[in-house]
Scaffold this motif. Sequence first.
Motif, mmCIF file in Angstrom:
data_model
loop_
_atom_site.group_PDB
_atom_site.id
_atom_site.type_symbol
_atom_site.label_atom_id
_atom_site.label_comp_id
_atom_site.label_asym_id
_atom_site.label_seq_id
_atom_site.Cartn_x
_atom_site.Cartn_y
_atom_site.Cartn_z
ATOM 1 N N UNK A 50 0.843 -1.202 0.000
ATOM 2 C CA UNK A 50 0.000 0.000 0.000
ATOM 3 C C UNK A 50 0.874 1.246 0.000
ATOM 4 N N UNK A 100 -3.768 7.021 -1.613
ATOM 5 C CA UNK A 100 -3.288 8.321 -1.153
ATOM 6 C C UNK A 100 -1.817 8.277 -0.846
ATOM 7 N N UNK B 61 -8.653 2.312 9.812
ATOM 8 C CA UNK B 61 -8.893 2.383 8.370
ATOM 9 C C UNK B 61 -9.218 3.799 7.903
ATOM 10 N N UNK B 65 -1.938 6.797 6.595
ATOM 11 C CA UNK B 65 -0.704 7.443 7.034
ATOM 12 C C UNK B 65 -0.606 7.429 8.560
ATOM 13 N N UNK B 104 7.620 7.719 10.305
ATOM 14 C CA UNK B 104 7.172 7.381 8.962
ATOM 15 C C UNK B 104 6.386 8.543 8.335
ATOM 16 N N UNK B 108 7.871 11.196 5.355
ATOM 17 C CA UNK B 108 7.157 11.295 4.081
ATOM 18 C C UNK B 108 6.808 12.761 3.795
ATOM 19 N N UNK B 142 11.891 6.787 6.565
ATOM 20 C CA UNK B 142 10.528 6.270 6.490
ATOM 21 C C UNK B 142 10.533 4.755 6.695
ATOM 22 N N UNK B 143 11.552 4.134 6.107
ATOM 23 C CA UNK B 143 11.662 2.679 6.236
ATOM 24 C C UNK B 143 11.917 2.259 7.687
ATOM 25 N N UNK B 146 8.657 2.381 9.255
ATOM 26 C CA UNK B 146 7.905 1.192 8.838
ATOM 27 C C UNK B 146 8.326 -0.031 9.636
ATOM 28 N N UNK B 157 1.442 -0.875 7.000
ATOM 29 C CA UNK B 157 0.265 -0.059 6.732
ATOM 30 C C UNK B 157 -0.929 -0.773 7.390
ATOM 31 N N UNK B 158 -1.753 0.008 8.067
ATOM 32 C CA UNK B 158 -2.893 -0.573 8.784
ATOM 33 C C UNK B 158 -2.492 -1.738 9.678
ATOM 34 N N UNK B 418 -8.151 12.813 4.205
ATOM 35 C CA UNK B 418 -8.864 11.542 4.391
ATOM 36 C C UNK B 418 -9.352 11.437 5.827
#
Lengths: 171, 431
Positions: A50, A100, B61, B65, B104, B108, B142-143, B146, B157-158, B418
């Motif tokens: 994602x 996004x 959800x 980000x 993260x 970004x 960023x990694x 993560x 992510x999520x 969002x």
Amino acid sequence: MERSTEPGEGLPLVIGLGNAHRRDDRAGLEVLRRLKDLLPGKARFLEGPEDFTALLDLWAGAKRVVVVDAVSSGADPGTIHRIVVGPEGLPGTLHLTSTHGGSLTEAVGLGYALGRMPDSLVVYGIEAEDLRVADGLSPRVEAALPRATERIVEELRGPGPSRTGGGPPHA
Amino acid sequence: MTERTIRVDYLARVEGEGAFRLRMTGGRVEEAELRIFEPPRFFEAFLKGRSYAEAPDITARICGICPVAYQMSSTQAMERALGLRVDPALKDLRRLLYCGEWIESHALHIYLLHAPDFLGYPDAIRLAKDHPEAVARGLALKKAGNAVLETLGGRSVHPINVRVGGFYRVPTREEMDRLRSVLSGALAEAEETVRFVSGFPFPPVEEDYEFVALTSPDEYPLGEGTVTSSAGFTVPPERFEEVFEESQVPYSHALQSHRRKAGAYLVGPLARYALNHDRLTPRVRQAARDAGLPPVVRNPDQSIVVRALEVLYAVEEGLRLAEAYRVPPRPAVEMPDPVPAAEGVGITEAPRGMLYHRYRLGEGGIIQEARIVAPTSQNQARIEEDLRHLAERTPDLDEARLTSALEHAIRNHDPCISCATHFLKLDLVRQ
């Protein structure tokens, strides 16, 4: 740059992108699933991350990468586009569906700028008709899946296109 | 009088879909509207009837980000409602997870979304062609963020490993050792990030912000604290809705927050930094001094430097927590059985600012009412004031330059559309 040393390294890498819950946007994931069944052990198969920046780590240094995704270019729904990616990036008219978090187009742009591209990258785009939040593909896109799958099988049998040319200057 | 309208129909380099429109007569701004047209997402409505235990995964959800922020605010609200006390070791793990999300999300925004504004590039790809080492550093940071989410959240992510009362699974010592070495490697990159962004051009502009952030006695705020305003008051999280209210504006799908009888306020890095400067580590305070930053920063452009300082803080704090890690005796505290009817509030510091959740639970822990106030809803009105002031300060800029300056001003606050539609597009009308 860290490199993956998983088993299967050296095999072509097939990445399916898409959102399974936005109708035709799942086309890339569907084709990936079919390829997995048809070509066990012949390639590495990954459902796309994602986070688009993760693509750079996945494909940097790989020999051969095929990405399959839904696109929206105004062509007839179900049309299959094949793009051999080069340093000029992806055509802007393709409107790759994106999250996004960014898109394949941005991953390719950054990949070239940073020298993190595979030796060759071919993108298969399946023209979408409906990208609303709902389940189930539209009929014409559904009907295109066997042909898209077949074409990628043939692609992987062939010698592959000449170099995409993203070798790492900043290893 | 010349009338001018500046509009941007689709804002780039922000999270989600929005636009803005500014209408000016002579040098005066008549309207400055941040329009959020991403469709409303009705999360608060469809949480009704679900179990209290589902709130962390459902609300995560809302945003790809900052999912951890949603998990942290919702679990805190449920734990307060049910009177649960989470073991300190599990709180530390949550703080570490939150550090990962800050790293993260901020990395970004700094490198891929915001830096191009300062260096005159239209996007991160063009920036990367001229400054590959900088963008590579951003991606490496960023990694590292993560990696924290993968280790503690199950995926980057999520994440799916957070539950009311703790976690489903806690990391092994070996997993934490790997994470420690990743964070240790990221420390130099975080320090270099502060140096890199502090060299950007910052016109001497100050905004008169009311800053609102969490504060707590001994730590820089992430997962808990008291709501504190630079206007000189403090309220416990339970009283948030008494002090702040959301209202509808006709041009936006996102609600806008104001402080009752006061007006717009700002949440996020500038607010946290101003209200918690003395709780940063010596290394981060030294980096701030080296970057020429005072303890309170009112120049919105310098939010990028404050964000970089927060990355450094999050890496250092994450490393401290990873080094101190002992595998906890249990991954979560016991849930009450049966779950009683109850109500609870949770506020934590998402990368973009305070994120408020309130839930009312019926018998058996079924959600009867949910209320979520995202940081971008809180900042929306204050961002419009920044746009208004910028346009009035620079009446002679041509349309292209004014438009890009206004877009830059919006990105100073890293809006997450969002989240706000749970929530951008620019229209400049000059008359």
